[in-house]
Scaffold this active site. Structure first.
Site, PDB file in Angstrom:
ATOM      1  N   CYS A 146       0.953  -1.408  -0.107  1.00  0.00           N
ATOM      2  CA  CYS A 146       0.065   0.051  -0.174  1.00  0.00           C
ATOM      3  C   CYS A 146       0.693   1.323   0.098  1.00  0.00           C
ATOM      4  O   CYS A 146       1.806   1.385   0.909  1.00  0.00           O
ATOM      5  CB  CYS A 146      -0.798   0.092   1.204  1.00  0.00           C
ATOM      6  SG  CYS A 146      -1.970   1.304   1.375  1.00  0.00           S
ATOM      7  N   HIS A 189      -4.363  13.005  -3.165  1.00  0.00           N
ATOM      8  CA  HIS A 189      -4.175  11.918  -4.218  1.00  0.00           C
ATOM      9  C   HIS A 189      -5.700  11.334  -4.685  1.00  0.00           C
ATOM     10  O   HIS A 189      -5.986  10.712  -5.638  1.00  0.00           O
ATOM     11  CB  HIS A 189      -3.423  10.866  -3.868  1.00  0.00           C
ATOM     12  CG  HIS A 189      -2.131  10.729  -3.941  1.00  0.00           C
ATOM     13  ND1 HIS A 189      -1.588  10.430  -5.170  1.00  0.00           N
ATOM     14  CD2 HIS A 189      -1.174  11.454  -3.179  1.00  0.00           C
ATOM     15  CE1 HIS A 189      -0.066  11.194  -5.124  1.00  0.00           C
ATOM     16  NE2 HIS A 189       0.111  11.337  -3.711  1.00  0.00           N
TER      17      HIS A 189
END
Lengths: 153, 515
Positions: free
Chosen positions: B315, B338
C-alpha cells in the site's frame, strides 16, 4: 644484451646441428634469434601421433635469467594446454621458481614432447580434458586423436 | 594453564596504580625508552623485568632492527661454537630450521650429512669464497669464454662468470624479494648461497637489501615475534601469547613508535573485544554494508515528524504511526490530494503479504539491534579518525596558550594528555559496541553497559571541554576540570577493560553466539 645473443646463438646451433628426434626448429626471422618456430611431431604411442604441431618459442631480452615463453600455434586438445588461439602451456620447468639460468631450451623442448606422452592432469589448465583423461582414458584418446586429425594433420 | 598464570598474575594490581593513568603512561613510555637503549637485550631475563599493571595488559618487548640483528648473530655464534661449523653455514642451517636452535642441534648431532644436504649445504671443502680466473673456462649462462674472465663457484663446483652470477642474484633479490633460499644458478642444484659469497658478488646496496630480507625471515619464522604494522616502522614486538590464548585475552601491544595493535591479529588495538569477535564483527559489517542501502531503499522519514517509516505492504497510503500524518509513499505528498482513484490496497489483506510483513518486522528488529551497535561503533571510529586533526589542533592551542597566558610548556601539557586520553577512550568505546552486540542479556551485561555508559559520558564531557577556545582554556578552573576529567576518563576506561578482561580470562561472559 650481448651475453644473451651469444648464448642463444650457441643453443640454436646445437639444436639445429643435432636435432632431437621429432623436433624441428627454425628462426621466424633470420635476423632475430629471439623467436623460434618449433615443429613437433606427435609422439608415437600418444593420441597425438601423426600430427605436426607448430609452436612459437620466444626468448625474453633477459634470457636466460628469465625463462622462455612457449605456445602452441596448432590447436591441441590436452589437459595442460589451453584449447584456444593462445595455446598456453603449463609446464614445471618454465615456472619462474624452477627456472635456472643454466637451464637449456633443449630441455624445454623435450619436456614439451614428454608432456604430450604424459599429461599432468593435476596441473591442468583445460579441465574438461583433464577430467576425461583421469576418468575415461579411451574416450580421452579418441577425442584427442580426432582433434589431432582436424587441426594437426 | 600456565599461560593463564602468565597473563593473569597482574590481577591483584593495586588501586593506587590505577588512580593516575597518565602517570602510568609516562612510566611505560619511559620503560620502552630504557628497553631500546639497553645494550644487553636478552630474550629470557627481559621478559620478567616489566611488571604487569592491570588485568588487561600483557607482557611484551619492543625490538629495534639492531636488536633483531643481534639476536640472530647471537644464535649464529652459538651454533657456530657448538657444532663447529662456519658462521655462514650456521646461518643457513638456522634459517632452514626456522630458527629452532634446539631442533637444529639435535638433528645435526644425529645425522649431520643429511641435515647439511637438506639445507643446501652439500659436501664441502674449506676456504673463503673468492673470484677466480680458471683456464679454458666458458660460462654456461652467457657462453663467454674470453681469457681472464673472472668466475665464481660455491662448494658445489658449479662455476659461472661473475657478471652472470651478479645478474642472477640481483634478479632474485630485487625482483623476487628472495634471500634465505636463493639456490645455485645451476640447473637442478639446490645449494643455497651464503651471505659471504653473496657479499663478494653484489654491490653494497644490494647486500644491505639482502640482509634486510634475511632479517625479515627471522621475524616471520618466529611465532613470538611480529613486525609492527605501522607504516615505515622497522620495529618488531615479542610477545608470548599463543593462538589458543586468544579467546581469553586481548593482547594489545604498544610499539616504540606509539602505535598500538593486537599481537594476535595485527589489527589496531581492539580491546576489550577478543580477536574472534572482531573477525566476526568486521565480516558482519562487510556483509551488511548493503544493510544501510536496504534501509534507505525500504524506509522513509515521515514528512511531518521525521520518524523512520518502513513500508511493510504494497500500500502506498502511508499513515505515520507517531503523528498520524497521511501521505503517499511514492511522492511523499499529502494523501488527501491523491484521492482514491489509482490506489489499490487489496494485496495488503493477502496472507502472503502479511507473512512478508511479519518477516520484515522480524528482520527489522534484528537489523535495528545491529544498527544500534553499528552506528555507535562507526561513530567512535569516525571520531578516532579525526584524532589526528584534534591532535594538530591541540598542539596549536598549546602554543597559543603559552603565549596568551604566559604558561610554560610543562603547564600546557594537560591538553596533550587530554587529547591522548580522548583518542584512547574512543578506540576502546568503539569496540565495546561490537563486544556488546554479541553479549547475551544478563546481569553482567548490564554491568558492562553501565560501565560503557559511564565511560561514554565522561568522554563526551571531556571532548566538549576540549573544544573550548583558547581564552576559556586558560582559565585555571577549566584547566583543573580538564585534568580531573582526563584522569576520570582513563579510570573509567581501565574499569571497563578490567571488568571485560577478567571475565574473558575466566570465561565469565555469556554470548549470544558461539565463539
Amino acid at each position: 644484451m650481448a651475453s644473451s645473443q651469444k648464448r642463444i646463438t650457441k643453443e640454436y646451433a646445437e639444436v639445429t646441428a643435432n636435432p632431437p628426434a621429432g623436433i624441428h626448429v627454425s628462426l621466424v626471422d633470420e635476423s632475430n634469434v629471439h623467436n623460434w618456430n618449433v615443429i613437433l611431431d606427435g609422439p608415437e604411442g600418444s593420441p597425438y601421433a601423426g600430427g605436426k604441431f607448430t609452436l612459437l618459442l620466444v626468448l625474453p631480452s633477459d634470457y636466460p635469467f628469465k625463462p622462455p615463453k612457449i605456445n602452441f600455434k596448432t590447436r591441441i586438445w590436452h589437459p595442460n594446454v589451453t584449447f584456444d588461439e593462445h595455446g598456453s602451456m603449463c609446464i614445471g620447468i618454465l615456472k619462474p621458481e624452477a627456472w635456472k639460468p643454466s637451464s637449456k631450451i633443449l630441455s624445454v623442448l623435450t619436456a614439451t614432447q614428454n608432456l604430450l606422452v604424459e599429461p599432468v592432469p593435476d596441473d591442468a589448465v583445460e579441465s574438461s580434458a583433464a577430467e576425461k583423461f583421469k576418468n575415461d582414458r579411451p574416450a580421452f584418446d579418441k577425442e584427442a586423436r580426432e582433434y589431432t586429425k582436424k587441426y594437426a594433420k | 594453564m600456565d599461560s593463564e598464570d602468565d597473563f593473569m598474575s597482574g590481577l591483584s594490581s593495586d588501586d593506587d596504580m590505577l588512580d593516575d593513568q597518565s602517570d602510568n603512561d609516562d612510566e611505560s613510555v619511559a620503560e620502552f625508552g630504557i628497553d631500546e637503549s639497553d645494550p644487553e637485550l636478552d630474550f629470557s631475563h627481559k621478559k620478567d623485568t616489566k611488571k604487569k599493571k592491570t588485568s588487561f595488559e600483557i607482557n611484551f618487548k619492543v625490538y629495534k632492527p639492531e636488536d633483531i640483528q643481534r639476536q640472530q648473530d647471537d644464535l649464529i655464534d652459538e651454533v657456530n661454537m657448538i657444532l663447529d661449523i662456519r658462521k655462514e653455514d650456521a646461518a643457513i642451517l638456522l634459517r632452514h630450521f626456522r630458527w629452532n636452535k634446539e631442533r637444529l642441534i639435535e638433528d645435526y648431532m644425529d645425522r649431520p650429512k643429511k641435515v647439511l644436504e637438506a639445507a643446501g649445504l652439500g659436501p664441502s671443502t674449506t676456504g673463503p669464497p673468492k673470484l677466480e680466473v680458471v683456464p679454458d673456462f666458458m660460462c654456461d649462462i652467457c657462453c663467454e669464454d674470453e681469457p681472464g674472465l673472472k668466475s665464481f663457484a660455491m662448494k658445489c663446483g658449479h662455476r659461472f662468470c661473475a657478471s652472470c652470477y651478479n645478474q642472477y642474484l640481483v634478479q632474485k633479490i630485487k625482483e623476487e624479494g628472495e634471500a634465505a633460499r636463493i639456490q645455485c644458478p645451476a640447473d637442478g642444484c639446490n645449494r643455497i648461497i651464503d651471505a659471504k659469497s653473496l657479499d663478494l658478488l653484489v654491490a653494497a646496496d644490494l647486500q644491505q637489501r639482502y640482509h634486510e630480507l634475511l632479517t625479515r625471515t627471522y621475524v616471520e619464522d618466529k611465532e613470538h615475534l611480529k613486525w609492527c604494522p605501522a607504516p615505515d616502522c622497522p620495529n618488531a614486538i615479542e610477545c608470548g601469547i599463543k593462538k589458543k590464548d586468544l579467546i581469553r585475552v586481548v593482547p594489545t601491544v604498544a610499539c616504540g613508535c606509539d602505535y598500538k595493535f593486537c599481537f594476535g591479529c595485527i589489527l589496531a588495538d581492539h580491546q576489550p573485544a577478543p580477536c574472534e569477535l572482531v573477525k566476526r564483527w568486521l565480516k558482519k559489517c562487510a556483509d551488511d554494508s548493503e544493510t544501510a542501502n536496504w534501509i534507505s531503499a525500504h524506509t522513509k522519514e515521515c514528512p511531518k515528524c521525521n520518524s523512520t517509516i518502513e513500508k511493510n505492504g504494497g500500500c502506498n497510503h502511508m499513515t505515520c504511526r507517531k503523528c498520524k500524518h497521511e501521505f503517499c509513499w511514492m511522492c511523499m505528498g499529502l494523501w488527501s490530494e491523491h484521492g482514491t482513484s489509482w490506489y489499490n490496497c487489496n494485496r495488503f489483506e493477502e496472507k502472503s503479504s502479511s507473512d512478508a510483513r511479519d518477516a520484515q518486522t522480524k528482520s527489522r528488529v534484528s537489523l535495528q539491534r545491529y544498527l544500534h551497535y553499528y552506528n555507535r561503533y562507526a561513530n567512535h571510529e569516525q571520531s578516532a579518525k579525526l584524532d589526528k586533526d584534534i591532535f594538530i589542533k591541540t598542539e596549536k592551542k598549546m602554543v597559543q596558550l603559552q603565549s596568551a597566558s604566559g604558561m610554560s610548556w610543562i603547564e600546557v601539557q594537560y591538553l596533550n594528555a587530554a587529547s591522548h586520553a580522548l583518542q584512547e577512550c574512543r578506540q576502546t568505546l568503539k569496540w565495546t559496541y561490537a563486544f556488546a552486540f554479541y553479549l547475551a542479556r544478563n546481569n553482567m551485561t548490564e554491568m558492562f553497559e553501565d560501565n560503557q555508559k559511564d565511560l561514554e559520558m565522561a568522554v563526551e564531557a571531556l571532548s566538549e571541554m576540549f573544544e573550548k577556545n583558547v581564552n576559556e582554556l586558560s582559565e585555571p578552573k577549566l584547566k583543573v576540570d580538564i585534568m580531573d576529567k582526563t584522569s576520570y576518563c582513563s579510570k573509567r576506561r581501565d574499569k571497563i577493560l578490567e571488568h571485560t578482561a577478567e571475565n574473558l580470562a575466566n570465561g565469565g561472559w555469556s554470548w549470544s553466539v558461539d565463539f
